[in-house]
Enzyme design. Structure first.
Site, short mmCIF file in Angstrom:
data_model
loop_
_atom_site.label_atom_id
_atom_site.label_comp_id
_atom_site.label_asym_id
_atom_site.label_seq_id
_atom_site.Cartn_x
_atom_site.Cartn_y
_atom_site.Cartn_z
N ASP A 191 2.50 -8.13 0.37
CA ASP A 191 1.49 -8.41 -0.67
C ASP A 191 0.33 -7.42 -0.62
O ASP A 191 -0.61 -7.56 -1.39
CB ASP A 191 0.96 -9.84 -0.53
CG ASP A 191 0.06 -10.02 0.69
OD1 ASP A 191 0.38 -9.46 1.77
OD2 ASP A 191 -0.96 -10.73 0.57
N ASP A 244 1.92 -13.89 5.63
CA ASP A 244 0.80 -14.42 4.84
C ASP A 244 0.76 -13.76 3.47
O ASP A 244 0.81 -12.53 3.34
CB ASP A 244 -0.52 -14.21 5.57
CG ASP A 244 -0.61 -15.02 6.84
OD1 ASP A 244 -0.30 -16.22 6.80
OD2 ASP A 244 -0.96 -14.44 7.89
N ASP A 274 6.64 -9.64 5.03
CA ASP A 274 5.35 -10.07 5.56
C ASP A 274 5.31 -11.59 5.50
O ASP A 274 6.13 -12.24 4.82
CB ASP A 274 4.23 -9.46 4.71
CG ASP A 274 2.86 -9.71 5.30
OD1 ASP A 274 2.74 -9.78 6.53
OD2 ASP A 274 1.90 -9.85 4.52
#
Length: 273
Positions: free
Chosen positions: A208, A14, A12
């Protein structure tokens, strides 16, 4: 599956590599490590607004070198999905250049006249007119596709309504649920694996978010790594009935050489592949 068995990586963007346009510790070094070892990888994002070229430039401004062919967006995954449904189809698109470019490059014609698909993605300029057209076209038989399910997005002033919110409005008006391509649908990860010729059994996903990155990685059969540098903490993990294979504080823990040794220029460790 243990980490030494990993041959390819999906990550990922961000909360993993960047936070508010600032590179997170170890991100640049991890990307350099993959390049040095010629490790296949892709940077994934549910954001469908920008093209891969735009995102490559934005990451470069943050100090991260990610070529555009190493970026896979929900818009690109949606275009890939559509191209596997029909050849040279037609679509009415609600979205920005990242989505319209991807669908155009997949060979689709964008039209408001009896399209086969209505595709809704992220945009900061949703209009009542375009949403009304989408509703009427879906009621007339167009298939309803959404790039990602995110209900809100961030901004300096607070949350913004995002793709999922607009999709919910259209669903309420039509009674039709969309097919959602982006995370947490493992379809996005499978198309990413195909993009780099990787197999799920030897690929890891770094994310995250438990509810998108980790669950989709798990369902796609990949090794999953949760970083605590973004939205999740240990308390968040406990809310879910599944667990990632690894939990680390940040991507710096994936480096062959500790970040502190790199920064200190330790001659005994710096530059080790």
């Amino acid at each position: 599956m243990d980490r030494p068995q990993i041959e390819c990586w999906l990550t990922d963007m961000d909360g993993v590599l960047v936070q508010e346009n600032q590179a997170l510790p170890g991100a640049a070094e991890l990307l350099a490590q993959w390049r040095r070892k010629d490790v296949p990888y892709l940077v994934l994002t549910n954001n469908s607004i920008y093209t891969a070229r735009d995102l490559s430039a934005r990451l470069r401004h943050s100090g991260l070198t990610v070529p555009e062919d190493r970026i896979w967006t929900s818009a690109m995954a949606t275009a890939d999905f559509l191209s596997n449904q029909v050849e040279s189809g037609t679509a009415f698109v609600v979205g920005e250049v990242g989505l319209t470019t991807a669908i155009h490059e997949a060979g689709f014609i964008m039209t408001e006249t009896d399209p086969e698909f209505v595709v809704v993605g992220e945009t900061h300029t949703y209009s009542f007119e375009s949403i009304t057209k989408a509703i009427r076209l879906i009621n007339n038989g167009a298939r309803f596709i959404v790039t990602n399910p995110d209900a809100t997005g961030p901004s300096p002033e607070g949350v913004l309504p995002a793709t999922g919110s607009i999709a919910a409005l259209i669903t309420k008006a039509t009674g039709r649920e969309p097919y959602v391509v982006g995370k947490p649908n493992p379809m996005m990860f499978r198309s990413a694996l195909n993009r780099i010729g990787a197999h799920s059994m030897t690929t890891a996903m770094i994310g995250d978010r438990m509810d998108t990155d980790i669950v989709a990685g798990m369902e796609a059969g990949m090794h999953t790594v949760l970083v605590l540098s973004g939205i999740s903490d240990h308390a968040e993990v406990l809310k879910y009935p599944f667990r990632p294979n690894e939990i680390i504080s940040g991507v710096h823990e994936l480096l062959d050489v500790p970040l502190a040794d790199m920064e200190s220029g330790d001659p005994d460790t710096a530059g080790i592949a």
